[in-house]
Enzyme design. Structure first.
Site, PDB file in Angstrom:
ATOM      1  N   ARG A   6       0.794  -1.206   0.000  1.00  7.66           N
ATOM      2  CA  ARG A   6       0.000   0.000   0.000  1.00  7.66           C
ATOM      3  C   ARG A   6       0.842   1.278   0.000  1.00  7.66           C
ATOM      4  NH1 ARG A   6      -3.652  -1.616   4.992  1.00  7.66           N
ATOM      5  NH2 ARG A   6      -2.094  -3.243   5.184  1.00  7.66           N
ATOM      6  N   GLY A   7       2.102   1.187   0.347  1.00  5.51           N
ATOM      7  CA  GLY A   7       2.890   2.378   0.665  1.00  5.51           C
ATOM      8  C   GLY A   7       3.137   3.377  -0.445  1.00  5.51           C
ATOM      9  N   GLU A  20       7.972   2.156  -5.850  1.00  6.46           N
ATOM     10  CA  GLU A  20       7.949   1.633  -4.475  1.00  6.46           C
ATOM     11  C   GLU A  20       8.149   2.789  -3.493  1.00  6.46           C
ATOM     12  OE1 GLU A  20       7.090  -0.201  -2.175  1.00  6.46           O
ATOM     13  OE2 GLU A  20       8.260  -2.055  -2.214  1.00  6.46           O
ATOM     14  N   ASP A  21       7.654   2.614  -2.272  1.00  3.20           N
ATOM     15  CA  ASP A  21       7.853   3.662  -1.273  1.00  3.20           C
ATOM     16  C   ASP A  21       9.276   3.664  -0.728  1.00  3.20           C
ATOM     17  OD1 ASP A  21       7.543   1.248   0.084  1.00  3.20           O
ATOM     18  OD2 ASP A  21       6.017   1.954   1.476  1.00  3.20           O
ATOM     19  N   ASP A  30      14.564  -1.209   1.592  1.00  3.74           N
ATOM     20  CA  ASP A  30      15.361  -1.348   2.819  1.00  3.74           C
ATOM     21  C   ASP A  30      16.290  -2.555   2.647  1.00  3.74           C
ATOM     22  OD1 ASP A  30      16.290  -1.479   5.417  1.00  3.74           O
ATOM     23  OD2 ASP A  30      14.367  -1.961   6.336  1.00  3.74           O
ATOM     24  N   THR A  31      15.852  -3.756   3.032  1.00  3.12           N
ATOM     25  CA  THR A  31      16.703  -4.939   2.840  1.00  3.12           C
ATOM     26  C   THR A  31      16.834  -5.297   1.355  1.00  3.12           C
ATOM     27  OG1 THR A  31      14.831  -6.472   2.978  1.00  3.12           O
ATOM     28  CG2 THR A  31      15.977  -5.947   5.043  1.00  3.12           C
ATOM     29  N   GLY A  32      15.835  -4.918   0.564  1.00  4.03           N
ATOM     30  CA  GLY A  32      15.823  -5.282  -0.860  1.00  4.03           C
ATOM     31  C   GLY A  32      15.086  -6.584  -1.126  1.00  4.03           C
ATOM     32  N   THR A  83      11.942  -7.468  -0.648  1.00  4.69           N
ATOM     33  CA  THR A  83      10.647  -7.290  -1.318  1.00  4.69           C
ATOM     34  C   THR A  83      10.861  -7.043  -2.812  1.00  4.69           C
ATOM     35  OG1 THR A  83       9.770  -6.320   0.710  1.00  4.69           O
ATOM     36  CG2 THR A  83       8.507  -5.931  -1.303  1.00  4.69           C
ATOM     37  N   LYS A 134      17.288   2.959   1.798  1.00  8.27           N
ATOM     38  CA  LYS A 134      18.093   2.844   3.032  1.00  8.27           C
ATOM     39  C   LYS A 134      19.260   1.922   2.733  1.00  8.27           C
ATOM     40  CE  LYS A 134      14.501   2.562   6.565  1.00  8.27           C
ATOM     41  NZ  LYS A 134      13.946   1.604   7.540  1.00  8.27           N
ATOM     42  N   PHE A 137      13.457   4.073  11.062  1.00 15.30           N
ATOM     43  CA  PHE A 137      12.103   3.707  10.666  1.00 15.30           C
ATOM     44  C   PHE A 137      11.318   4.984  10.385  1.00 15.30           C
ATOM     45  CE2 PHE A 137       7.695   2.414  11.419  1.00 15.30           C
ATOM     46  CZ  PHE A 137       7.635   1.347  10.540  1.00 15.30           C
ATOM     47  N   ARG A 189      -0.119   6.804   7.402  1.00 15.05           N
ATOM     48  CA  ARG A 189       0.163   6.868   5.956  1.00 15.05           C
ATOM     49  C   ARG A 189      -0.285   8.205   5.367  1.00 15.05           C
ATOM     50  NH1 ARG A 189       1.378   1.543   4.081  1.00 15.05           N
ATOM     51  NH2 ARG A 189       0.316  -0.082   5.236  1.00 15.05           N
TER      52      ARG A 189
HETATM   53  P1  5GP Z   1      12.509  -4.465   2.263  1.00  7.31           P
HETATM   54  O1  5GP Z   1      11.950  -5.757   1.752  1.00  7.31           O
HETATM   55  O2  5GP Z   1      13.348  -3.718   1.245  1.00  7.31           O
HETATM   56  O3  5GP Z   1      13.228  -4.639   3.563  1.00  7.31           O
HETATM   57  O4  5GP Z   1      11.309  -3.529   2.673  1.00  7.31           O
HETATM   58  C1  5GP Z   1      10.366  -3.107   1.816  1.00  7.31           C
HETATM   59  C2  5GP Z   1       9.075  -2.767   2.536  1.00  7.31           C
HETATM   60  O5  5GP Z   1       9.217  -2.709   3.958  1.00  7.31           O
HETATM   61  C3  5GP Z   1       8.610  -1.396   2.128  1.00  7.31           C
HETATM   62  O6  5GP Z   1       7.785  -1.443   0.972  1.00  7.31           O
HETATM   63  C4  5GP Z   1       7.854  -0.931   3.348  1.00  7.31           C
HETATM   64  O7  5GP Z   1       6.524  -1.385   3.295  1.00  7.31           O
HETATM   65  C5  5GP Z   1       8.551  -1.603   4.496  1.00  7.31           C
HETATM   66  N1  5GP Z   1       9.540  -0.702   5.139  1.00  7.31           N
HETATM   67  C6  5GP Z   1      10.880  -0.736   5.046  1.00  7.31           C
HETATM   68  N2  5GP Z   1      11.438   0.255   5.754  1.00  7.31           N
HETATM   69  C7  5GP Z   1      10.423   0.938   6.318  1.00  7.31           C
HETATM   70  C8  5GP Z   1      10.354   2.114   7.166  1.00  7.31           C
HETATM   71  O8  5GP Z   1      11.345   2.741   7.560  1.00  7.31           O
HETATM   72  N3  5GP Z   1       9.103   2.521   7.526  1.00  7.31           N
HETATM   73  C9  5GP Z   1       7.965   1.893   7.126  1.00  7.31           C
HETATM   74  N4  5GP Z   1       6.821   2.379   7.544  1.00  7.31           N
HETATM   75  N5  5GP Z   1       7.994   0.793   6.331  1.00  7.31           N
HETATM   76  C10 5GP Z   1       9.206   0.329   5.929  1.00  7.31           C
END
Ligand code: 5GP
Length: 187
Positions: free
Chosen positions: A46-47, A102-103, A106-108, A110, A134, A155, A168
């Site tokens: 949803r982000g 994408e919003d 972070d880890t990549g 997703t 990030k 965060f 949001r």
């Molecule tokens: P990843 O798989 O790259 O770790 O994270 C991707 C998803 O995690 C983003 O689409 C988001 O929904 C959530 N996410 C990652 N970092 C943050 C953050 O700092 N704040 C929030 N609210 N969601 C995050």
């Protein structure tokens, strides 16, 4: 008066800065895809909804817009690494240039899951636009073509990003600096 406590949310990027960055990214995307054939923007729910809404208004091309839903966090602030598709695209993307919106990356994990999934649908190309990146949180390598802002490993909330399902709708991107940014709201 607001529904949230402004002393507990530090503003990282205000609405004007986000708007200015969307304008720049839109111009860059317009230039990059000029004359390249069908472009479909795919927003990750949803982000990404405020970002894609603002971004597309600065893209001067006949684009299509579709959405898919992914979920990885649950209600916690660390990535579980387990990605679930909660909603699929409405249209095929075969033969189209796809720009994933994408919003935050972070880890990549997703994005890695999503890119692998999209590749099976035989698009002409796939690129990634993320409002926030990030780099310190990165666990897997993913290509990112357009980045709104590179941020430290904190965060963040607002402008599409949630805190326990809420916040949001904040018009800015912020960091929660105290407990209960909204009375009774905890992670
Ligand atoms: P990843 O798989 O790259 O770790 O994270 C991707 C998803 O995690 C983003 O689409 C988001 O929904 C959530 N996410 C990652 N970092 C943050 C953050 O700092 N704040 C929030 N609210 N969601 C995050």
């Amino acid at each position: 008066m607001s529904f949230y406590d402004p002393t507990k949310i530090e503003v990282l990027y205000d609405a004007a800065s986000i708007e200015a960055r969307c304008r720049q990214l839109g111009a860059q995307i317009t230039a990059d895809y000029q004359g390249r054939g069908e472009l479909a923007l795919v927003g990750v729910l949803r982000g990404s909804f405020p970002f894609i809404a603002d971004l597309v208004r600065h893209i001067d091309l006949p684009i299509e817009i579709d959405f898919l839903g992914l979920s990885s966090y649950g209600e916690r602030t660390e990535s579980s690494g387990i990605v679930r598709m909660t909603q699929d695209l409405s249209e095929p993307v075969r033969g189209k240039h796809v720009l994933v919106v994408e919003d935050i990356v972070d880890t990549g994990l997703t994005m890695k899951y999503l890119l692998a999934n999209l590749q099976t649908r035989e698009p002409a190309s796939v690129r990634v636009a993320t409002l926030l990146h990030k780099p310190e949180g990165q666990r897997v390598e993913v290509p990112i073509d357009y980045i709104g802002f590179t941020i430290p490993n904190r965060f963040v909330v607002g402008y599409g990003l949630d805190f326990a399902g809420k916040l949001r709708n904040l018009p800015f991107i912020g960091v929660v600096v105290g407990d209960e940014p909204v009375p009774g709201l905890r992670l």
